[in-house]
Motif scaffolding. Structure first.
Motif, mmCIF file in Angstrom:
data_model
loop_
_atom_site.group_PDB
_atom_site.id
_atom_site.type_symbol
_atom_site.label_atom_id
_atom_site.label_comp_id
_atom_site.label_asym_id
_atom_site.label_seq_id
_atom_site.Cartn_x
_atom_site.Cartn_y
_atom_site.Cartn_z
ATOM 1 N N TRP A 26 37.865 38.286 39.743
ATOM 2 C CA TRP A 26 38.381 39.582 40.188
ATOM 3 C C TRP A 26 39.892 39.569 40.406
ATOM 4 N N PHE A 27 40.447 38.464 40.833
ATOM 5 C CA PHE A 27 41.848 38.376 41.249
ATOM 6 C C PHE A 27 42.828 38.589 40.098
ATOM 7 N N ALA A 28 42.316 38.545 38.839
ATOM 8 C CA ALA A 28 43.178 38.786 37.677
ATOM 9 C C ALA A 28 42.610 39.869 36.773
ATOM 10 N N ASP A 29 41.700 40.676 37.308
ATOM 11 C CA ASP A 29 40.994 41.690 36.515
ATOM 12 C C ASP A 29 41.467 43.076 36.949
ATOM 13 N N ASP A 30 42.211 43.740 36.096
ATOM 14 C CA ASP A 30 42.759 45.042 36.486
ATOM 15 C C ASP A 30 41.684 46.110 36.602
ATOM 16 N N LEU B 25 38.987 46.640 52.360
ATOM 17 C CA LEU B 25 38.617 46.025 51.091
ATOM 18 C C LEU B 25 37.975 44.656 51.375
ATOM 19 N N GLY B 26 36.916 44.353 50.635
ATOM 20 C CA GLY B 26 36.266 43.060 50.781
ATOM 21 C C GLY B 26 34.845 43.248 51.304
ATOM 22 N N GLU B 27 34.177 42.170 51.460
ATOM 23 C CA GLU B 27 34.586 40.785 51.442
ATOM 24 C C GLU B 27 34.842 40.340 49.999
ATOM 25 N N PHE B 28 35.897 39.560 49.806
ATOM 26 C CA PHE B 28 36.114 38.908 48.533
ATOM 27 C C PHE B 28 36.287 37.414 48.761
ATOM 28 N N HIS B 29 36.111 36.650 47.668
ATOM 29 C CA HIS B 29 36.181 35.190 47.711
ATOM 30 C C HIS B 29 37.304 34.701 46.802
ATOM 31 N N LEU B 30 37.948 33.634 47.221
ATOM 32 C CA LEU B 30 38.855 32.876 46.356
ATOM 33 C C LEU B 30 38.455 31.411 46.497
ATOM 34 N N SER C 193 42.799 28.370 46.168
ATOM 35 C CA SER C 193 43.858 29.133 46.839
ATOM 36 C C SER C 193 44.950 29.579 45.879
ATOM 37 N N ALA C 194 45.098 28.892 44.740
ATOM 38 C CA ALA C 194 46.096 29.319 43.756
ATOM 39 C C ALA C 194 45.802 30.716 43.233
ATOM 40 N N ASN C 195 44.535 31.119 43.262
ATOM 41 C CA ASN C 195 44.172 32.443 42.755
ATOM 42 C C ASN C 195 44.619 33.574 43.677
ATOM 43 N N GLU D 95 45.212 28.066 53.152
ATOM 44 C CA GLU D 95 46.363 28.250 52.263
ATOM 45 C C GLU D 95 46.327 29.629 51.612
ATOM 46 N N ALA D 96 45.135 30.082 51.224
ATOM 47 C CA ALA D 96 45.020 31.412 50.621
ATOM 48 C C ALA D 96 45.315 32.511 51.631
ATOM 49 N N VAL D 97 44.899 32.328 52.900
ATOM 50 C CA VAL D 97 45.262 33.292 53.942
ATOM 51 C C VAL D 97 46.783 33.444 53.999
ATOM 52 N N HIS D 98 47.462 32.310 54.021
ATOM 53 C CA HIS D 98 48.926 32.325 54.104
ATOM 54 C C HIS D 98 49.536 32.997 52.879
ATOM 55 N N LYS D 99 49.013 32.717 51.712
ATOM 56 C CA LYS D 99 49.528 33.325 50.486
ATOM 57 C C LYS D 99 49.292 34.834 50.471
ATOM 58 N N LEU D 100 48.053 35.248 50.772
ATOM 59 C CA LEU D 100 47.731 36.677 50.721
ATOM 60 C C LEU D 100 48.609 37.482 51.671
#
Length: 287
Positions: free
Chosen positions: A100-104, A126-131, A134-136, A163-168
């Motif tokens: 989903w993270f790269a699907d427009d 929005l969500g719940e979503f999964h990663l 964390s790079a995603n 790490e993904a929390v911090h990135k998002l």
């Protein structure tokens, strides 16, 4: 011999004294379920009337509802009432979990659902979503949806690592994000605390969190954190598979047990007050 006599003399008092767990009554106030799914495979065995009856018996007076696909959310909130908060889930089916993270098309799905609204009013998040990597969190759709959430005042429910929390939140500073399970992989509390300090819009949801309790007792480090930052945490059922519905009341009985081990104000915030403040719900003080 003297030591043995002293121990024997003390034994009746120790045996009769209530343990700390016995001395503290379970929390008896209203509960908000901040992580509720009503997925397609649950709807036939557990129609809305059954789900709402389970919630009533558990003293759950409101919830954050998201489902795969979103039809389940629409069906449940239409009957549940104004204290139930609909979220847009990003998944049409299980195949969407991993890309989903790269699907427009997911971004367009979200925009269409936000425009349509729900039977209970506008979607609130929005969500719940999964990663799973964390790079995603740097994927184009992940970035676009985080910024959309911030712009529209929506909250995000994310099942991700620290790490993904911090990135998002780096992509959308100031956004509101509920961290599902607050580090299900066992993120150390020092990392949890650091993220709370760095991101004021971050809140933790506590289902499945390892190390939170042992034999029904709150771990000392968690008791200290939940007391100190009671305004940053919520509880949820995470009914991600159908059998979780059969244990719904027991899940919240467990929550009531450890909430009763916190100062009353802290317990009230985590059980209901934080969600009420976040989503503009009416205050409730009795189950």
């Amino acid at each position: 011999m003297l030591r043995r006599r002293l121990l024997l003399a003390a034994w009746p008092l120790a045996a009769c004294a209530p343990s700390r767990a016995q001395a503290q009554a379970p929390y008896a106030g209203p509960l908000f379920d901040a992580h509720l799914h009503y997925n397609d495979d649950a709807q036939q065995p557990h129609p809305p009337a059954d789900v709402l009856a389970r919630m009533a018996r558990a003293g759950v007076r409101g919830g954050l509802v998201n489902s795969r696909p979103n039809d389940g959310t629409l069906r449940l909130v239409a009957q549940a009432g104004p204290q139930w908060v609909p979220f847009v889930r990003l998944y049409r089916n299980r195949a969407d979990y991993t890309g989903w993270f790269a699907d427009d098309s997911i971004r367009r799905l979200v925009l269409d659902l936000l425009a349509a609204g729900s039977p209970a009013g506008p979607f609130r998040g929005l969500g719940e979503f999964h990663l799973y990597d964390s790079a995603n969190a740097d994927g184009p759709t992940a970035i676009a949806l985080m910024r959309l959430a911030r712009e529209r005042g929506l909250t995000v429910l994310a099942h991700v690592d620290a790490e993904a929390v911090h990135k998002l939140l780096g992509h959308a500073p100031g956004a509101s994000l509920i961290w599902a399970h607050t580090g299900i992989g066992g993120e150390p509390l020092s990392r949890v605390q650091a993220l709370l300090d760095q991101h004021p819009g971050l809140r933790g949801e506590l289902s499945y969190r390892p190390g939170l309790t042992q034999d029904g007792r709150l771990a000392d480090d968690w008791r200290a954190l939940l007391t100190r930052q009671a305004d940053r945490f919520l509880i949820g059922s995470d009914t991600w598979v159908t059998p979780r519905w059969q244990h719904y009341e027991a899940l919240f009985a467990d929550y009531r047990g450890w909430l009763g081990q916190l100062p009353r104000e802290a317990a009230e915030r985590i059980a209901w007050g934080n969600a009420a403040a976040l989503f503009g719900l009416r205050p409730l003080t009795a189950a």
